[in-house]
Design an enzyme around this catalytic site. Structure first.
Site, PDB file in Angstrom:
ATOM      1  N   ASP A  21      34.209  34.914  -3.278  1.00 45.68           N
ATOM      2  CA  ASP A  21      34.973  35.211  -2.218  1.00 45.68           C
ATOM      3  C   ASP A  21      35.676  35.425  -2.490  1.00 45.68           C
ATOM      4  O   ASP A  21      36.827  34.210  -3.973  1.00 45.68           O
ATOM      5  CB  ASP A  21      34.437  33.609  -1.697  1.00 45.68           C
ATOM      6  N   ASP A  25      37.535  32.276   2.525  1.00 47.65           N
ATOM      7  CA  ASP A  25      37.110  31.465   3.672  1.00 47.65           C
ATOM      8  C   ASP A  25      35.587  31.777   3.198  1.00 47.65           C
ATOM      9  O   ASP A  25      35.110  30.650   4.104  1.00 47.65           O
ATOM     10  CB  ASP A  25      36.784  32.736   4.393  1.00 47.65           C
ATOM     11  N   ASP A  29      32.795  38.076  -0.269  1.00 45.31           N
ATOM     12  CA  ASP A  29      32.972  39.392   0.595  1.00 45.31           C
ATOM     13  C   ASP A  29      33.219  40.572  -0.528  1.00 45.31           C
ATOM     14  O   ASP A  29      33.220  40.667  -2.327  1.00 45.31           O
ATOM     15  CB  ASP A  29      34.186  38.697   1.527  1.00 45.31           C
ATOM     16  N   ASP A  98      21.897  48.957   1.353  1.00 46.94           N
ATOM     17  CA  ASP A  98      20.412  48.782   1.984  1.00 46.94           C
ATOM     18  C   ASP A  98      20.283  49.722   3.249  1.00 46.94           C
ATOM     19  O   ASP A  98      21.323  49.563   4.167  1.00 46.94           O
ATOM     20  CB  ASP A  98      19.750  47.338   2.090  1.00 46.94           C
ATOM     21  N   ASP A 199      14.368  49.000   3.352  1.00 42.81           N
ATOM     22  CA  ASP A 199      14.343  48.170   3.601  1.00 42.81           C
ATOM     23  C   ASP A 199      12.846  48.184   4.295  1.00 42.81           C
ATOM     24  O   ASP A 199      12.823  49.005   5.373  1.00 42.81           O
ATOM     25  CB  ASP A 199      15.061  47.248   4.846  1.00 42.81           C
ATOM     26  N   GLU A 253      11.229  49.340  -0.336  1.00 42.11           N
ATOM     27  CA  GLU A 253      10.623  48.214  -0.533  1.00 42.11           C
ATOM     28  C   GLU A 253       9.359  48.504   0.120  1.00 42.11           C
ATOM     29  O   GLU A 253       8.684  49.223   1.039  1.00 42.11           O
ATOM     30  CB  GLU A 253      11.791  47.319   0.365  1.00 42.11           C
ATOM     31  N   HIS A 325      16.426  38.618  -3.668  1.00 42.75           N
ATOM     32  CA  HIS A 325      16.945  37.433  -2.257  1.00 42.75           C
ATOM     33  C   HIS A 325      16.386  37.390  -1.646  1.00 42.75           C
ATOM     34  O   HIS A 325      16.058  36.464  -0.636  1.00 42.75           O
ATOM     35  CB  HIS A 325      18.257  38.189  -1.791  1.00 42.75           C
ATOM     36  N   ASP A 326      14.790  37.418  -1.645  1.00 38.60           N
ATOM     37  CA  ASP A 326      13.325  37.111  -0.617  1.00 38.60           C
ATOM     38  C   ASP A 326      12.906  36.225  -1.801  1.00 38.60           C
ATOM     39  O   ASP A 326      11.729  36.099  -1.833  1.00 38.60           O
ATOM     40  CB  ASP A 326      12.841  38.209  -0.844  1.00 38.60           C
TER      41      ASP A 326
HETATM   42  C1  NOJ Z   1      12.920  42.660   3.894  1.00 38.19           C
HETATM   43  C2  NOJ Z   1      14.587  42.119   2.913  1.00 38.19           C
HETATM   44  O1  NOJ Z   1      14.189  41.893   1.844  1.00 38.19           O
HETATM   45  C3  NOJ Z   1      14.154  40.053   3.812  1.00 38.19           C
HETATM   46  O2  NOJ Z   1      15.078  39.150   2.844  1.00 38.19           O
HETATM   47  C4  NOJ Z   1      14.155  40.722   5.026  1.00 38.19           C
HETATM   48  O3  NOJ Z   1      14.015  39.550   5.831  1.00 38.19           O
HETATM   49  C5  NOJ Z   1      13.187  41.223   6.192  1.00 38.19           C
HETATM   50  N1  NOJ Z   1      12.771  42.523   5.112  1.00 38.19           N
HETATM   51  C6  NOJ Z   1      13.330  41.933   6.860  1.00 38.19           C
HETATM   52  O4  NOJ Z   1      14.875  43.007   7.533  1.00 38.19           O
END
Ligand code: NOJ
Length: 551
Positions: A21, A25, A29, A98, A199, A253, A325-326
């Site tokens: 950040d 806030d 960012d 992305d 994505d 992906e 992040h998944d």
């Molecule tokens: C894959 C992304 O990596 C994930 O974070 C997202 O929730 C889903 N696609 C839907 O966009």
């Protein structure tokens, strides 16, 4: 045009909300990114993948885009993005965005207009009448909500959303949609962006009649919209009309894809994409997804890695990763509690020295771990919440929470740990999400000064990966595929080789060096234990990794 600079670089993924950040806030960012570009350079990375920065109502933290050609004010807006891009390029760091084109937010202008049955935007999405009795048009399930259809009382029809009900699937069969997507691509490429991570790109083509899923196929994750009938045609169109005209690259992906299927996207004279992210190696401690936990199996991990390395060798290029992040943090999954530092380093060497372009997720280079939360109300991620709701229909709440703690994507989304001080140095204000208390031990400031830290190991490893032609081009061979605790592979380039020997055990581990390596001159080029150099054949210490170069 085609390029291959991505083969020589290591990429770093920024999930902007939790990176740094800079505006004070509590939300990460692009000001924060500007501050940290020199840090990224010191890590040795040559590219950044930004998770979505676009304006978004954040039902899925940016993966629900409401305007493709802008940067969210939360992240600083488009002028700050231009500054980041310029500074990154000065540092010879490429920047990819992305591209979330399988769906838009329901707050995107296109969708708002499409709610009107007579609008020319109606056909941008899948609007269908329900079946008798108010039933959805088909039986597709959604990843983040109950079903894949939501009813719109105003127009009396249902719309399709494979993910959250606020992530509405775009109808790629409509040529106007594809033209709009091309405009978006050109907008960013003309600004100087170097490519895209695309994505759920294998989901963009649905079969015309949207048939019901067959139960047994669906259980195995086989869906009719996965690698649908026109996916290659559309990706070829994007490539020919747009991407071929720029010095850029794409990584798609591709959930659940097999290496064989992946080849249909990434090989041949004019591939649809430059690389894809497969998922199989993320299933070494679960069945299909983290919510169905199993004990960790090194054999499964090696089989997954090996099948991709073998299938793509000489034909296509791999995208290598262990975190994003998944998924929960890898050190908490495949690593060791007791030997956290050693195992974080060993895991890094194991994946990054394979053939392909390595991706590092923010904080991975610090050895950041999972952070279990003690109440479901504390979780922020829509998938986590929906998994909980689905879980408690069959299982006791306590057990479901336990599974969530291990599996939630929020484990990877805690603020990056910059210091051991207040808010881990992430923000002056109260951070938007919980800071992992272990930042006292694992943080960039302290690790920078400690020659034995995970961070400094990543620096050395990235140096090795980006300077060694063997690491880039050598053939991969698993030398102990069936061993339950040893991962030993070679990368061979002509007469020369890199040999990676790694223990997945918390105890000393004896191993047999294959005959062909015995007695050969070998130089230890990387290891995760300091001190005197061990004999090449000596037992591995807990979670030890040794990388040798043989001439
Ligand atoms: C894959 C992304 O990596 C994930 O974070 C997202 O929730 C889903 N696609 C839907 O966009």
């Amino acid at each position: 045009m085609g390029c291959d600079w991505y083969k020589d670089r290591v990429f770093y993924q920024i999930w902007p909300r939790s990176f740094k950040d800079g505006s004070g806030d509590g939300v990460g960012d692009l000001y924060g990114v500007l501050e940290k570009l020199d840090y990224l350079k010191s890590l040795g990375i040559g590219g950044i993948w930004f998770s979505p920065l676009y304006p978004s109502p954040n039902a899925d933290f940016g993966y629900d885009v409401s305007d493709y050609c802008d940067i969210s004010p939360e992240y600083g807006g488009i002028d700050v993005f231009r500054k980041v891009l310029k500074r990154a390029h000065e540092l010879d760091i490429k920047v990819i965005l992305d591209l979330v084109i399988a769906h838009t937010s329901d707050e995107h202008e296109w969708f708002k207009k499409s709610r009107d049955k007579d609008s020319p935007f109606r056909d941008f999405y899948f609007w269908r009448r329900g079946k008798a009795g108010g039933k959805a048009p088909n039986n597709w399930s959604s990843f983040f909500s109950k079903g894949a259809w939501s009813f719109d009382p105003a127009s009396g029809e249902h719309y399709l959303h494979l993910h959250h009900s606020k992530q509405v699937d775009l109808n790629m069969d409509n040529p106007r949609v594809r033209e709009e997507i091309k405009k978006v691509m050109r907008f960013w490429l003309d600004m100087g962006v170097d490519g895209f991570r695309e994505d759920v790109i294998t989901y963009i083509s649905k079969p015309e009649d949207l048939p019901d899923d067959l139960f047994f196929r669906a259980v195995k994750g086989l869906r009719f919209y996965d690698c649908g009938p026109k996916v290659h045609e559309y990706l070829q169109e994007f490539r020919t009309d747009v991407l071929d005209h720029y010095d850029c690259f794409t990584v798609g992906e591709a959930p659940m894809i097999s290496p064989k299927k992946a080849l249909s996207f990434v090989s041949g004279p004019h591939p649809d994409l430059d690389m894809v992210f497969g998922f199989k190696h993320m299933e070494a401690d679960c069945f299909l997804k983290e919510y169905l936990p199993l004990p960790f199996s090194l054999r499964k991990l090696k089989r997954a890695f090996g099948s991709w390395q073998k299938a793509l060798n000489g034909r296509a290029w791999n995208a290598l990763y262990l975190e994003n992040h998944d998924h929960p943090r890898v050190v908490s999954r495949y690593g060791s509690k007791r030997y956290r530092k050693e195992s974080a380093k060993a895991l890094a060497a194991c994946y990054m020295l394979q053939q392909g372009t390595p991706f590092v997720f923010q904080g991975q280079e610090l050895g950041m771990g999972n952070m279990p939360l003690d109440d479901i109300s504390k979780y922020e991620d829509c998938l986590t919440k929906s998994a909980y709701e689905k879980g408690i229909r069959f299982l006791p709440k306590k057990l479901v929470l336990k599974i969530i703690q291990r599996a939630s994507r929020d484990n990877a989304r805690t603020p990056v740990q910059w210091t051991g001080g207040r808010n881990a140095g992430f923000s002056e204000a109260e951070p938007w999400f919980f800071v992992n208390p272990d930042h006292a031990k694992f943080n960039a400031e302290d690790e920078d000064k400690d020659p034995d830290s995970v961070l400094n190991f990543y620096r050395a490893l990235i140096r090795l990966r980006t300077s060694s032609d063997i690491a880039r081009d050598g053939d991969y061979k698993d030398l102990a595929p069936l061993h339950p605790r040893l991962y030993m592979y070679e990368r061979r380039l002509g007469e020369r080789a890199l040999l990676v020997i790694c223990s997945f055990s918390d105890r000393p581990l004896k191993f047999r060096l294959p005959k062909e390596f015995r007695g050969r001159a070998a130089k230890l080029v990387l290891g995760n234990y300091g001190g005197e150099e061990p004999e090449m054949t000596s037992a591995l210490r807990p979670r030890e990794v040794r990388v040798y170069e043989l001439g």
